[in-house]
Design a protein around this motif. Structure first.
Motif, PDB file in Angstrom:
ATOM      1  N   LEU A   1     114.334  -4.788  52.048  1.00 18.14           N
ATOM      2  CA  LEU A   1     113.444  -4.429  50.949  1.00 18.14           C
ATOM      3  C   LEU A   1     113.229  -2.925  50.874  1.00 18.14           C
ATOM      4  O   LEU A   1     113.054  -2.379  49.782  1.00 18.14           O
ATOM      5  N   ALA A   2     113.209  -2.255  52.019  1.00 19.22           N
ATOM      6  CA  ALA A   2     113.138  -0.787  52.084  1.00 19.22           C
ATOM      7  C   ALA A   2     113.907  -0.354  53.314  1.00 19.22           C
ATOM      8  O   ALA A   2     113.611  -0.803  54.416  1.00 19.22           O
ATOM      9  N   LYS A   3     114.903   0.476  53.121  1.00 21.20           N
ATOM     10  CA  LYS A   3     115.689   1.015  54.231  1.00 21.20           C
ATOM     11  C   LYS A   3     115.172   2.409  54.558  1.00 21.20           C
ATOM     12  O   LYS A   3     114.565   3.073  53.700  1.00 21.20           O
ATOM     13  N   GLY A   4     115.464   2.850  55.768  1.00 26.48           N
ATOM     14  CA  GLY A   4     115.081   4.207  56.148  1.00 26.48           C
ATOM     15  C   GLY A   4     115.606   5.242  55.174  1.00 26.48           C
ATOM     16  O   GLY A   4     114.927   6.222  54.873  1.00 26.48           O
ATOM     17  N   GLU A   5     116.811   5.020  54.649  1.00 25.89           N
ATOM     18  CA  GLU A   5     117.390   5.977  53.694  1.00 25.89           C
ATOM     19  C   GLU A   5     116.583   6.036  52.398  1.00 25.89           C
ATOM     20  O   GLU A   5     116.634   7.017  51.673  1.00 25.89           O
ATOM     21  N   ASP A   6     115.812   4.979  52.102  1.00 27.06           N
ATOM     22  CA  ASP A   6     114.973   4.946  50.897  1.00 27.06           C
ATOM     23  C   ASP A   6     113.645   5.666  51.107  1.00 27.06           C
ATOM     24  O   ASP A   6     112.961   5.987  50.133  1.00 27.06           O
ATOM     25  N   THR A   7     113.242   5.862  52.370  1.00 22.44           N
ATOM     26  CA  THR A   7     111.888   6.328  52.686  1.00 22.44           C
ATOM     27  C   THR A   7     111.866   7.638  53.467  1.00 22.44           C
ATOM     28  O   THR A   7     110.863   7.955  54.102  1.00 22.44           O
ATOM     29  N   GLY A   8     112.963   8.354  53.442  1.00 23.11           N
ATOM     30  CA  GLY A   8     113.027   9.598  54.212  1.00 23.11           C
ATOM     31  C   GLY A   8     113.012   9.345  55.707  1.00 23.11           C
ATOM     32  O   GLY A   8     112.620  10.215  56.483  1.00 23.11           O
ATOM     33  N   GLY A   9     113.414   8.142  56.122  1.00 23.69           N
ATOM     34  CA  GLY A   9     113.471   7.802  57.539  1.00 23.69           C
ATOM     35  C   GLY A   9     112.138   7.416  58.148  1.00 23.69           C
ATOM     36  O   GLY A   9     112.044   7.169  59.347  1.00 23.69           O
ATOM     37  N   ARG A  10     111.087   7.333  57.358  1.00 24.51           N
ATOM     38  CA  ARG A  10     109.743   7.081  57.906  1.00 24.51           C
ATOM     39  C   ARG A  10     109.484   5.609  58.200  1.00 24.51           C
ATOM     40  O   ARG A  10     108.770   5.283  59.125  1.00 24.51           O
ATOM     41  N   PHE A  11     110.004   4.685  57.376  1.00 31.02           N
ATOM     42  CA  PHE A  11     109.788   3.270  57.647  1.00 31.02           C
ATOM     43  C   PHE A  11     110.903   2.455  57.000  1.00 31.02           C
ATOM     44  O   PHE A  11     111.658   2.955  56.162  1.00 31.02           O
ATOM     45  N   ALA A  12     110.984   1.185  57.403  1.00 31.61           N
ATOM     46  CA  ALA A  12     111.887   0.217  56.795  1.00 31.61           C
ATOM     47  C   ALA A  12     111.155  -1.122  56.758  1.00 31.61           C
ATOM     48  O   ALA A  12     110.326  -1.415  57.624  1.00 31.61           O
ATOM     49  N   LEU A  13     111.461  -1.935  55.740  1.00 25.12           N
ATOM     50  CA  LEU A  13     110.824  -3.235  55.566  1.00 25.12           C
ATOM     51  C   LEU A  13     111.908  -4.262  55.277  1.00 25.12           C
ATOM     52  O   LEU A  13     112.716  -4.083  54.363  1.00 25.12           O
ATOM     53  N   MET A  14     111.921  -5.322  56.085  1.00 26.68           N
ATOM     54  CA  MET A  14     112.898  -6.388  55.935  1.00 26.68           C
ATOM     55  C   MET A  14     112.190  -7.734  55.884  1.00 26.68           C
ATOM     56  O   MET A  14     111.172  -7.916  56.532  1.00 26.68           O
ATOM     57  N   GLU A  15     112.758  -8.674  55.115  1.00 21.55           N
ATOM     58  CA  GLU A  15     112.326 -10.063  55.191  1.00 21.55           C
ATOM     59  C   GLU A  15     113.351 -10.776  56.065  1.00 21.55           C
ATOM     60  O   GLU A  15     114.553 -10.682  55.821  1.00 21.55           O
ATOM     61  N   TYR A  16     112.866 -11.465  57.078  1.00 21.11           N
ATOM     62  CA  TYR A  16     113.714 -12.101  58.088  1.00 21.11           C
ATOM     63  C   TYR A  16     113.488 -13.598  58.024  1.00 21.11           C
ATOM     64  O   TYR A  16     112.347 -14.064  58.152  1.00 21.11           O
TER      65      TYR A  16
END
Length: 192
Positions: free
Chosen positions: A33-48
């Motif tokens: 849902l959000a990769k580090g490349e999308d957030t300037g490396g600050r966070f990532a969000l995945m549905e597992y």
């Protein structure tokens, strides 16, 4: 170390758990849902989405905090001398640098995983998942999949080290996670 990304270079977007954002990862289905490349490396969000037997071996995240929000099912976490059980609607926080492991305790699990970078490092867990995965061909769990129990561990160890993840030896696990029954030890899932 993380390169500083200016907020102006980041782009607003909308993303959902769908085939174009999903990968088959070690027997599970993961939507990015959000990769580090999308957030300037600050966070990532995945549905597992996963089932018992899809769990990773005990490990440590050197670069990030990890937070689980359980949407469906039940998980049992081991961190230090704690055993934490999370049901739908509950959150588990695992601080950076703390050894941990978990079991999936329900026939099906769906959870959000949020990782946040600590210090000057960028998140690496999302890259690790992608490097260990293959594109999903459906939004259902794969039936014939490689899992951590069936994969060559050297592959995960090498990719983990490159992304800030260190897997624990049996001796480290016994010392650092005293209540953890052990990787690959069958656990009965609980039906709710």
């Amino acid at each position: 170390m993380m390169e500083q990304v200016q907020s102006a270079s980041l782009k607003a977007y909308k993303r959902t758990s769908a085939l174009d954002s999903a990968m088959f990862y070690m027997g599970s289905l993961m939507s990015f849902l959000a990769k580090g490349e999308d957030t300037g490396g600050r966070f990532a969000l995945m549905e597992y989405q996963a089932k018992p037997g899809n769990e990773p071996p005990p490990h440590v995240h050197d670069w990030e905090h990890e937070l689980y929000y359980v949407l469906e099912g039940e998980m049992e976490f081991y961190c230090e001398d704690k055993v934490l059980v999370a049901h739908a609607g509950e959150t588990i926080f695992l601080p950076q640098g703390k050894p941990h492991a978990f079991y999936i305790r329900s026939p099906h699990l769906r959870t959000l995983i949020l990782v946040q970078a600590v210090g000057d490092c960028a998140v690496g867990l999302d890259r690790y998942f992608i490097e260990m995965a293959e594109p999903a061909t459906s939004m259902s769990l794969p039936t014939e999949a490689v899992t951590y129990m069936t994969d060559d561990p050297s592959h995960a160890i090498r990719l983990g080290a490159a992304n800030g993840i260190r897997f624990l030896s049996r001796e480290e696990t016994a010392e650092l996670l005293p209540h953890y029954p052990g990787f690959g030890v069958p656990r009965k899932s609980r039906s709710h």
